[in-house]
Design a protein around this motif. Structure first.
Motif, PDB file in Angstrom:
ATOM      1  N   ASP A 255       8.962   6.080  -1.942  1.00 37.18           N
ATOM      2  CA  ASP A 255       9.335   7.458  -2.130  1.00 37.18           C
ATOM      3  C   ASP A 255      10.356   7.898  -1.128  1.00 37.18           C
ATOM      4  O   ASP A 255      10.966   8.800  -0.757  1.00 37.18           O
TER       5      ASP A 255
ATOM      6  N   SER B 161       4.426   6.278   2.968  1.00 36.40           N
ATOM      7  CA  SER B 161       3.715   6.960   1.679  1.00 36.40           C
ATOM      8  C   SER B 161       2.269   6.288   1.696  1.00 36.40           C
ATOM      9  O   SER B 161       1.241   7.139   1.261  1.00 36.40           O
ATOM     10  N   GLY B 162       2.206   5.062   2.030  1.00 42.04           N
ATOM     11  CA  GLY B 162       0.802   4.587   1.798  1.00 42.04           C
ATOM     12  C   GLY B 162       0.078   5.202   3.135  1.00 42.04           C
ATOM     13  O   GLY B 162      -1.197   5.310   2.992  1.00 42.04           O
TER      14      GLY B 162
ATOM     15  N   TYR C 116      -5.590  -0.749   6.931  1.00 45.42           N
ATOM     16  CA  TYR C 116      -6.312   0.459   6.351  1.00 45.42           C
ATOM     17  C   TYR C 116      -7.572  -0.040   6.236  1.00 45.42           C
ATOM     18  O   TYR C 116      -8.173   0.862   5.473  1.00 45.42           O
TER      19      TYR C 116
ATOM     20  N   THR D  80       0.889  -1.094   0.024  1.00 49.97           N
ATOM     21  CA  THR D  80       0.149  -0.003   0.016  1.00 49.97           C
ATOM     22  C   THR D  80       0.795   1.250   0.055  1.00 49.97           C
ATOM     23  O   THR D  80       1.500   1.464   0.967  1.00 49.97           O
ATOM     24  N   GLY D  81       0.771   1.855  -1.109  1.00 50.43           N
ATOM     25  CA  GLY D  81       1.673   3.279  -1.103  1.00 50.43           C
ATOM     26  C   GLY D  81       2.880   3.067  -2.255  1.00 50.43           C
ATOM     27  O   GLY D  81       2.788   1.725  -2.680  1.00 50.43           O
TER      28      GLY D  81
ATOM     29  N   ARG E   9       0.292   8.041   4.381  1.00 46.71           N
ATOM     30  CA  ARG E   9      -0.150   9.526   4.013  1.00 46.71           C
ATOM     31  C   ARG E   9      -1.242   9.359   2.813  1.00 46.71           C
ATOM     32  O   ARG E   9      -2.368   9.963   2.994  1.00 46.71           O
ATOM     33  N   SER E  10      -1.233   8.626   2.008  1.00 45.40           N
ATOM     34  CA  SER E  10      -2.247   8.460   0.940  1.00 45.40           C
ATOM     35  C   SER E  10      -3.503   8.193   1.516  1.00 45.40           C
ATOM     36  O   SER E  10      -4.683   8.550   1.019  1.00 45.40           O
ATOM     37  N   LEU E  11      -3.569   7.268   2.507  1.00 49.91           N
ATOM     38  CA  LEU E  11      -4.826   6.968   3.188  1.00 49.91           C
ATOM     39  C   LEU E  11      -5.443   7.848   4.279  1.00 49.91           C
ATOM     40  O   LEU E  11      -6.010   7.403   5.162  1.00 49.91           O
TER      41      LEU E  11
END
Ligand SMILES: Cc1cc2nc3c(=O)[nH]c(=O)nc-3n(C[C@H](O)[C@H](O)[C@H](O)COP(=O)(O)O)c2cc1C
Length: 470
Positions: free
Chosen positions: A64, A141-142, A109, A60-61, A144-146
């Protein structure tokens, strides 16, 4: 008698899994991951080779960490773009009869009620051939994206995952009794409400109150895989896993991981031999040693150093682009995957790794060992790793898609069969039974079996909150 070797194929629903750069070769079919025909042919090939399963990783993500941006990963396709693995399974189950399907789903998540329903659906549609690779996710990054500020703390992710699994067990094992599904056309009764129980759970992290939405699937709880190797990850594996997936670049390092896992299982009151341990591994095999070596040389020349740097930085949580290639890797605790960095530092003290060594190593097959040669040489290596480390088999990654798996089925599998260390036919039953389980369902002393409704075969008088998840 020599121990039987079990094989799974390890891949992801993406272009670059563990071989950055190889998709650029003319004959490589990695870019066909968007086509159903590509997956169907791969699944049929693996079934011809009597692989236990197609094991689909997922994240997930995006990566980066290297360079502090997704730029390197996007440019090199390092596990991005990445499609959802779960929708492949009904398609591939329809195209095969015995092959199992490992699917990676994160507990971080989504509510367990939804995840449990998805896995039950897959277990129904594959007639009991699904395994769940339980992951807690390691990419900031995952998170943050969620919509989170950051990834939760390393050990706290596992604490929450323990509770998450308890809710899943309650839904899968405790909500619908065996026999609850009546399907009586004469009376018009599909299910007997007296034998179906709401799960009530109000814990530190999760709450649920209700009947599970799905009728029980062949395995109820899918076969449980786990792959985290830190101290906390090892404790989690010892409690829940039926199969454990490990990765270490040397046999000596792997042996330490395996010993630690078997000891943790003993401490958990489980038979250490009852859990199957698979090592990440890459095989480059051909008719002759010279052909295999030539292929390996060509692969090496095609490795994308940047792509491998993006992967290793993401796994360890350390931006390796900030170090000189000749710097030595040393172990530090990070909030990402602790076992990934340990593989290239403290796990095998007989070997030191520079940043360049580790990145180049990861460029073919990730953190796992690599064997190159003709079928006899590769079979010797696999048997030596089995004997030296105490594993039960390998999760084999591809370098050239699908050629790596074609060569394994054509050259390696017959050699292993000749040696009597590889099956010549599938066992009947669900994936759990094919892998040596006594029954399609979880059995005591596995913690999940305790969530089973105790009243099977009798009129139910249990209150829902008798359930151990409460
Ligand atoms: C061989 C292996 C395969 C893994 N595959 C995945 C994966 O597909 N998806 C994922 O999110 N994490 C994957 N992981 C990461 C673990 O699930 C875990 O999050 C990570 O190793 C951090 O935990 P640890 O510090 O206990 O090792 C894998 C780990 C190993 C060792």
């Amino acid at each position: 008698m020599s121990r039987q070797i079990r094989l799974n194929a390890f891949t992801m629903n993406c272009v670059v899994h563990l071989a950055p750069g190889q998709w650029t070769a003319e004959n490589d079919r990695s870019v066909d991951y968007l086509k159903t025909g590509h997956w169907v042919e791969l699944a049929r090939l693996l079934e011809r080779g009597l692989f236990d399963s197609l094991f689909l990783g997922d994240i997930t993500g995006i990566y980066d960490v290297a360079g502090g941006s997704p730029e390197i990963a996007l440019r090199t396709a390092a596990q991005v773009p990445m499609n959802d693995p779960a929708p492949l399974i009904p398609l591939l189950a329809h195209a095969t009869e015995h092959l199992g399907f490992g699917v990676t789903l994160s507990v971080s998540y989504e509510h367990p009620y939804l995840l449990a329903r998805r896995l039950t659906t897959l277990d129904h549609l594959s007639e009991g051939r699904v395994a769940w690779n339980i992951v807690t996710s390691y990419l900031d990054s995952g998170a943050r994206s969620l919509g989170r500020d950051a990834l939760a703390a390393h050990d706290a992710r596992y604490d929450r995952a323990d509770e998450y699994l308890d809710v899943c067990y309650a839904l899968w094992e405790g909500s619908w009794e065996d026999g609850a599904v009546v399907r009586d056309r004469t009376t018009g009764v599909y299910a007997d409400p007296a034998r179906i129980h709401p799960v009530q759970h109000a814990g530190e992290h999760l709450r649920t109150d209700g009947v599970f939405q799905c009728e029980p699937s062949p395995q109820r709880t899918p076969l449980l895989f786990q792959a985290g190797g830190s101290d906390r990850g090892t404790r989690f594996a010892a409690r829940h896993a039926e199969c454990i997936f490990v990765g270490a670049p040397t046999a000596a390092g792997l042996r330490r991981t395996v010993d630690r896992l078997r000891e943790a299982l003993r401490q958990e009151g489980r038979d250490p031999a009852s859990v199957r341990i698979f090592a990440m591994f890459t095989v480059i095999v051909d008719e002759t040693e010279a052909l295999a070596q030539a292929r390996h040389d060509a692969y090496r020349a095609r490795v994308s150093y940047d792509g491998a740097l993006a992967l290793l930085s993401g796994w360890t949580g350390i931006d390796l682009s900030r170090y000189a290639p000749d710097d030595t890797l040393a172990y530090v605790d990070t909030n990402a995957g602790q076992s990934a960095l340990a593989s290239f530092s403290k796990l095998d003290p007989s070997r030191t790794w520079t940043v360049r060594d580790a990145v180049e190593f990861v460029g073919i097959g990730g953190r796992g060992g690599v064997a190159v040669g003709d079928a006899r040489q590769v079979a010797d290596t696999l048997q030596a790793w089995m004997d030296e480390t105490g594993i039960d088999g390998f999760n084999l990654a591809s370098v050239e898609m699908p050629r790596t798996f074609e060569d394994i089925v054509t050259h390696l599998v017959p050699e292993l069969q000749r040696r009597g260390v590889y099956k010549t036919a599938y066992e009947p039953g669900t994936l759990r039974e094919k892998l040596g389980g006594e029954s399609a369902r979880l059995q005591a002393p596995h913690v999940g079996a305790a969530f089973r409704h105790q009243n099977d075969g009798h009129e139910s008088d249990l209150r829902a909150n008798d359930n151990p998840a409460s």
